[in-house]
Design a protein around this motif. Sequence first.
Motif, PDB file in Angstrom:
ATOM      1  N   GLU A 152      14.033   5.296  -7.087  1.00 18.39           N
ATOM      2  CA  GLU A 152      13.757   5.132  -5.689  1.00 18.39           C
ATOM      3  C   GLU A 152      14.565   6.120  -4.735  1.00 18.39           C
ATOM      4  O   GLU A 152      14.168   6.721  -3.975  1.00 18.39           O
ATOM      5  CB  GLU A 152      13.939   3.675  -5.215  1.00 18.39           C
ATOM      6  CG  GLU A 152      13.079   2.594  -5.965  1.00 18.39           C
ATOM      7  CD  GLU A 152      13.428   1.551  -5.453  1.00 18.39           C
ATOM      8  OE1 GLU A 152      12.505   0.456  -5.511  1.00 18.39           O
ATOM      9  OE2 GLU A 152      14.630   0.880  -5.413  1.00 18.39           O
ATOM     10  N   ILE A 153      15.966   6.155  -5.210  1.00 18.24           N
ATOM     11  CA  ILE A 153      16.724   7.166  -4.265  1.00 18.24           C
ATOM     12  C   ILE A 153      16.342   8.643  -4.467  1.00 18.24           C
ATOM     13  O   ILE A 153      16.315   9.330  -3.483  1.00 18.24           O
ATOM     14  CB  ILE A 153      18.225   7.044  -4.789  1.00 18.24           C
ATOM     15  CG1 ILE A 153      18.835   5.516  -4.259  1.00 18.24           C
ATOM     16  CG2 ILE A 153      19.040   7.936  -4.062  1.00 18.24           C
ATOM     17  CD1 ILE A 153      19.907   5.138  -4.876  1.00 18.24           C
ATOM     18  N   ARG A 154      15.731   9.038  -5.628  1.00 16.32           N
ATOM     19  CA  ARG A 154      15.302  10.457  -5.636  1.00 16.32           C
ATOM     20  C   ARG A 154      13.930  10.688  -4.743  1.00 16.32           C
ATOM     21  O   ARG A 154      13.688  11.809  -4.596  1.00 16.32           O
ATOM     22  CB  ARG A 154      14.795  10.538  -7.101  1.00 16.32           C
ATOM     23  CG  ARG A 154      15.970  10.542  -8.152  1.00 16.32           C
ATOM     24  CD  ARG A 154      15.458  11.028  -9.499  1.00 16.32           C
ATOM     25  NE  ARG A 154      16.960  11.213 -10.510  1.00 16.32           N
ATOM     26  CZ  ARG A 154      17.085   9.920 -11.370  1.00 16.32           C
ATOM     27  NH1 ARG A 154      16.199   9.194 -11.424  1.00 16.32           N
ATOM     28  NH2 ARG A 154      18.160   9.914 -12.115  1.00 16.32           N
ATOM     29  N   ASN A 155      13.572   9.572  -4.178  1.00 19.47           N
ATOM     30  CA  ASN A 155      12.368   9.766  -3.309  1.00 19.47           C
ATOM     31  C   ASN A 155      13.045   9.934  -1.700  1.00 19.47           C
ATOM     32  O   ASN A 155      11.719   9.505  -0.931  1.00 19.47           O
ATOM     33  CB  ASN A 155      11.410   8.584  -3.437  1.00 19.47           C
ATOM     34  CG  ASN A 155      10.547   8.942  -4.781  1.00 19.47           C
ATOM     35  OD1 ASN A 155       9.735   9.813  -5.015  1.00 19.47           O
ATOM     36  ND2 ASN A 155      10.843   8.271  -5.726  1.00 19.47           N
ATOM     37  N   TYR A 156      13.970   9.801  -1.583  1.00 16.59           N
ATOM     38  CA  TYR A 156      14.675   9.664  -0.178  1.00 16.59           C
ATOM     39  C   TYR A 156      13.895  10.729   0.553  1.00 16.59           C
ATOM     40  O   TYR A 156      13.723  10.574   1.887  1.00 16.59           O
ATOM     41  CB  TYR A 156      15.936   9.851  -0.212  1.00 16.59           C
ATOM     42  CG  TYR A 156      16.585  11.251  -0.164  1.00 16.59           C
ATOM     43  CD1 TYR A 156      16.562  12.216   0.981  1.00 16.59           C
ATOM     44  CD2 TYR A 156      16.721  12.033  -1.537  1.00 16.59           C
ATOM     45  CE1 TYR A 156      17.420  13.290   0.652  1.00 16.59           C
ATOM     46  CE2 TYR A 156      17.251  13.209  -1.702  1.00 16.59           C
ATOM     47  CZ  TYR A 156      17.229  13.948  -0.471  1.00 16.59           C
ATOM     48  OH  TYR A 156      17.690  15.276  -0.492  1.00 16.59           O
ATOM     49  N   SER A 157      13.761  11.847   0.259  1.00 18.43           N
ATOM     50  CA  SER A 157      13.250  12.895   1.288  1.00 18.43           C
ATOM     51  C   SER A 157      11.395  12.582   1.674  1.00 18.43           C
ATOM     52  O   SER A 157      11.270  13.276   2.514  1.00 18.43           O
ATOM     53  CB  SER A 157      12.966  14.213   0.307  1.00 18.43           C
ATOM     54  OG  SER A 157      11.830  14.323  -0.667  1.00 18.43           O
ATOM     55  N   GLN A 158      11.165  11.684   1.250  1.00 17.01           N
ATOM     56  CA  GLN A 158       9.684  11.184   1.805  1.00 17.01           C
ATOM     57  C   GLN A 158       9.774  10.289   3.078  1.00 17.01           C
ATOM     58  O   GLN A 158       8.856  10.300   3.771  1.00 17.01           O
ATOM     59  CB  GLN A 158       9.284  10.320   0.681  1.00 17.01           C
ATOM     60  CG  GLN A 158       8.787  11.215  -0.627  1.00 17.01           C
ATOM     61  CD  GLN A 158       8.028  10.043  -1.876  1.00 17.01           C
ATOM     62  OE1 GLN A 158       7.596   9.044  -1.186  1.00 17.01           O
ATOM     63  NE2 GLN A 158       7.817  10.650  -2.977  1.00 17.01           N
TER      64      GLN A 158
END
Length: 203
Positions: A152-158
């Motif tokens: 989930e954290i890897r998707n922060y840029s969304q």
Amino acid sequence: MANVFIISAPSGSGKSTLVGQLMTRVQGLRFSVSYTTRQPRGQEREGQEYYFIGREEFEKRMAGGEFLESAEVFGNYYGTHQSELERAASESVDLVLDIDVQGARQLKKRIPGAVSIFILAHSRQILEQRLRARSQDSEQVIERRLREAAEEIRNYSQYDYVLVNRQVDRSVETLAAIVQATRSRRARMEEEILPILESFENV
């Protein structure tokens, strides 16, 4: 139309606490109650934290296009019914959604103007401590939640905003500031601006 605020976070990041305090501190907000197929936990009540329905009923509603977003998380379905947005609009309030990364991605496609906020604990160690302190999950589930948190954290840029939850009061203040700033956008304020502008017509 109501502003829509999407708030996501890995389990144990303190999201529920922050959202609860935001709802009491800022007027004109409605919390979107999701549907889920999982069983109630602790003191959860029907229509307060979730609407609890069976898997077959959920899939029927999903096939009928009733959900603004839906996702399967840890073997259970979660979804936001379109009536939540309709109710917020009819009450002239803004809608706050507590949903996961999958659901946030879907909702952003449906409502591009929605404001998305990602909350996270300031370290893996703190997140693990909070998960263990809840005493709700087995060791296997905790490990799975930590793996999910990494994804989930890897998707922060969304997300439009990222909030590192180091201190509750300060984090709530930041959330409130995001809400107020969104409400002050030009498009949101035009109904108030136009009458003021008209009053200058003869100047």
